[in-house]
Scaffold this active site. Structure first.
Site, PDB file in Angstrom:
ATOM      1  N   ASP A 403       0.816  -1.207   0.000  1.00 40.13           N
ATOM      2  CA  ASP A 403       0.000   0.000   0.000  1.00 40.13           C
ATOM      3  C   ASP A 403       0.858   1.269   0.000  1.00 40.13           C
ATOM      4  O   ASP A 403       2.056   1.235   0.243  1.00 40.13           O
ATOM      5  CB  ASP A 403      -0.905  -0.033   1.231  1.00 40.13           C
ATOM      6  CG  ASP A 403      -2.171   0.797   1.077  1.00 40.13           C
ATOM      7  OD1 ASP A 403      -2.364   1.410   0.017  1.00 40.13           O
ATOM      8  OD2 ASP A 403      -2.974   0.805   2.024  1.00 40.13           O
ATOM      9  N   GLU A 406       2.629   7.245  -1.927  1.00 37.38           N
ATOM     10  CA  GLU A 406       2.368   8.586  -2.456  1.00 37.38           C
ATOM     11  C   GLU A 406       2.728   9.706  -1.482  1.00 37.38           C
ATOM     12  O   GLU A 406       2.682  10.882  -1.854  1.00 37.38           O
ATOM     13  CB  GLU A 406       0.873   8.743  -2.796  1.00 37.38           C
ATOM     14  CG  GLU A 406       0.275   7.636  -3.619  1.00 37.38           C
ATOM     15  CD  GLU A 406      -0.295   6.504  -2.761  1.00 37.38           C
ATOM     16  OE1 GLU A 406      -1.090   5.733  -3.290  1.00 37.38           O
ATOM     17  OE2 GLU A 406       0.054   6.411  -1.553  1.00 37.38           O
ATOM     18  N   ASP A 470      -8.796   3.307  -3.651  1.00 35.48           N
ATOM     19  CA  ASP A 470      -9.837   3.349  -2.626  1.00 35.48           C
ATOM     20  C   ASP A 470     -11.114   4.015  -3.131  1.00 35.48           C
ATOM     21  O   ASP A 470     -11.466   5.123  -2.711  1.00 35.48           O
ATOM     22  CB  ASP A 470      -9.318   4.093  -1.397  1.00 35.48           C
ATOM     23  CG  ASP A 470      -8.134   3.413  -0.746  1.00 35.48           C
ATOM     24  OD1 ASP A 470      -7.904   2.227  -1.042  1.00 35.48           O
ATOM     25  OD2 ASP A 470      -7.450   4.056   0.058  1.00 35.48           O
TER      26      ASP A 470
END
Length: 677
Positions: A403, A406, A470
């Protein structure tokens, strides 16, 4: 002009310059890709004054450039040209071509903003930009290239986006994406890639030019061309690196996502007893949980949490006996109240503050984390071996969600001294490399599967599988179920063969919760994706789950059986991706190059032989479907034959509009799928 084939399989078409009295032009195999005149200069420079604000991975970025100068006049300089603002004036930039690359260099110190306009033609369409969620056809819009959270809602006209903007500027907009990439493809069958990790903008708002804005004084543009679109997509895949074939287990059944501690195993047994074909159990909470106002989050210390999953090694072994793999979760940050944070800090493996030798802490929403500094080779090795290798692979995990990536701030200090503004977009690539290195160290490349949402140019060479991030748990235009199709199609055009999504969506905030309708339709979409994986979302207790009702469980089970039955076809597509670089999910225009199809983003070709038109609107029982080409199509569920054209197709639950070519080698397999529901 003859084509020259590079040794790595890319067709190199040499760039050439023509200098004229009032400007210059640049040609790619006879096609004018850059045109500049004194009246309409194609290149300008300036000095930037950026302002970057980050709140939990959401960014507000602005600039106040000073001294912008248009480079209107060109002088030949050997194989290069030098540009100045006036005839005989001081040189501003140097442009040089080598093979298919155009090098742009600012010659005056301090110029760190460059605008370059490439030639556009009337009616031209463009695609690419990495993984885009809102628009497949980029024409007429502007796309900043900066990896970030994608935003919640992503539509400034909605109340959800307004509320999220008030809470940490988290509402987003149409161009916000975890995975941007400064690469675009023209409908005139050429492509351009900006080889820079700087903040940049692809601007297609003016039909007369394709503008590229770069926050760096020196960079290169790479150009590609081919006789057809599949060949051009294949070239880009070769340029950025191809993923290995997906393993049989990943495509041979559904991966069930549960984060219910020890109770996950009893729930999985019930799901399998209901007839679901399951190939993996994904428990992202294997490392423990942390309850926040956002929802049930994870404890970011990457090792087995025995309190939440007692006897997990024995559980993994028992799952293996049933042919079910166990998957987990990891990201590149360490919670400052965890053991691994203390270890990394002691070793000097965390990024530091610019004004001191203190560890830089990032706010992730009610807890703080250190950033593992992947510019330090020792830190990269430590994370790959100590964390992923020993704590995950050696423990028995067959895959995981890798995950984030960023969140790299632009005001920290990195080990190698690099500018965080230039490293920010590169961070997901380094994160992917850490995962791939760990997998390779155990000889499990092509067997272990990790999946990522963050990306940038070059992530393709390391990340075996994307997931679309998401999405909100709804049907909204810019953040719902439909966006995962656009994500797969856009990313696939620039070298990412495999994409999938959270079945059911993820983000549930401000009373926005899953409906049974959404769950039923997302199960259908998951069945016709290379990997089918469910997710309980950020607020599992508030939302429907695939095992909440008998009807939902029956739908998931039926669609998982369809997914498994399609495995031989997906194996064929995966092998084709390795050989040619073509993605598994493809826009219609990849094989049917017609302008009327250039903006179609709510249906896709599943390989060449199958067409999938998922239901992506609430409470819909029919939808319009475009059947392209000049050959008939068979309806998957009824066997009815349709001539090419546009039709309104019935879509009861469990029978999304899917068609196949009757002369396909896989036609008998396709015809048998209706027996699986």
């Amino acid at each position: 002009m003859l084509q020259k084939k590079h040794t790595d399989g890319i067709w190199i078409l040499p760039l050439t310059f023509t200098v004229r009295d009032d400007g210059f032009a640049c040609f790619l195999a006879g096609t004018e890709v850059l045109r500049s005149t004194s009246a309409h200069p194609a290149v300008a420079v300036a000095r930037g004054e950026p302002n970057v604000e980050m709140v939990r991975g959401n960014f507000a970025i602005s600039d106040a450039p000073r001294g912008r100068v248009e480079a209107a006049f060109a002088t030949a300089d050997g194989d290069a040209i030098v540009l100045s603002s006036q005839r005989g004036g001081a040189p501003l930039l140097r442009l040089s071509a080598q093979g298919n690359t155009l090098r742009i260099e600012a010659l005056e110190p301090g110029f760190d903003r460059v605008w370059i306009d490439l030639a556009a033609q009337a009616g031209e369409h463009v695609w690419g930009g990495g993984e885009q969620m809102s628009y497949l056809d980029l024409s007429g819009r502007r796309f900043p290239i900066w990896t970030s959270e994608p935003g919640v809602g992503r539509d400034k006209s909605t109340e959800l986006t307004r509320l999220m903007d008030e809470q940490g500027m988290a509402g987003g907009d149409y161009w916000w994406t975890n995975y941007p990439q400064p690469t675009f493809i023209s409908s005139h069958l050429w492509a351009c890639h900006l080889d820079s990790s700087a903040y940049s903008v692809l601007d297609f708002t003016d039909a007369s030019r394709h503008r590229i804005e770069v926050w760096e004084g020196s960079f290169t543009l790479e150009f590609f061309a081919a006789a057809d679109l599949p060949a051009l997509v294949g070239q880009l895949s070769t340029r950025f690196g191809r993923q290995p074939a997906l393993p049989d287990w990943a495509i041979g059944g559904a991966i069930v996502g549960l984060k219910d501690g020890e109770n996950s195993f009893a729930r999985l047994d019930a799901i399998m007893d209901a007839g679901a074909e399951v190939s993996g159990l994904w428990c992202e909470d294997w490392i423990g949980i942390r309850q926040t106002s956002f929802g049930r989050r994870l404890f970011w210390d990457w090792s087995w949490n025995e309190a939440r999953y007692p006897a997990l090694p024995a559980r993994i072994a028992a799952l293996s006996e049933k042919g079910v793999r166990f998957l987990g979760y990891v990201n590149p940050y360490l919670a400052n109240d965890g053991k691994q944070y203390a270890e990394a800090a002691e070793l000097g493996y965390l990024a530091l503050r610019q004004d001191s030798d203190e560890v830089y802490l990032v706010d992730f929403g009610e807890f703080d984390c250190g950033v593992v500094d992947f510019t330090n080779p020792a830190a990269m090795d430590w994370f790959a071996e100590r964390v992923i290798g020993r704590e995950m692979l050696d423990f028995g995990l067959s895959g995981w969600m890798a995950d984030f990536g960023e969140y790299l701030p632009v005001d920290l200090r990195l080990h190698d001294g690099s500018d965080p503004m230039l490293m920010h977009n590169r961070w997901p690539v380094l994160w992917a490399e850490a995962n791939a290195r760990a997998v390779a160290s155990r000889g499990k490349t092509g067997e272990v599967v990790f999946f990522m949402r963050a990306g940038f140019s070059g992530v393709q060479a390391h990340c075996p599988l994307l997931w679309a991030g998401d999405q909100s748990v709804d049907f909204t235009r810019h953040d719902g179920i439909n966006t995962v199709i656009t994500a797969a199609l856009s990313a696939g055009l620039v070298g990412n063969a495999y994409s999938h999504s959270d079945v059911g969506g993820y983000t549930s905030l401000h009373g926005n919760v899953r409906t049974a309708d959404l769950m039923m339709r997302w199960c259908e979409l998951g069945a016709f994706s290379p990997v089918m994986r469910s997710h309980e979302g950020n607020r599992p207790d508030d939302n429907l789950q695939l095992d909440s009702t008998p009807e939902l469980l029956a739908q998931f089970a039926a669609m998982s059986r369809v997914h498994k039955a399609l495995a031989p076809y997906v194996r064929h597509l995966s092998d084709e991706a390795v050989e040619t670089g073509l993605p598994v999910q493809r826009p219609l225009f990849l094989h049917y190059f017609e302008e009327a199809l250039f903006a179609v983003q709510d249906q896709y070709l599943y390989g060449r032989d199958m067409l999938v038109a998922p239901i992506v609107e609430a409470d819909a029982t029919t939808r319009e479907v475009i059947l392209p080409g000049d050959r008939p199509w068979h309806h998957l569920w009824t066997g009815e034959t349709f001539a090419p054209g546009t039709y309104r197709i019935a879509a009861p639950y469990g029978q999304p509009p899917v068609f196949y070519l009757p002369d396909s080698n896989f036609a008998p397999l396709f015809a048998s799928l209706k027996e699986r529901i």
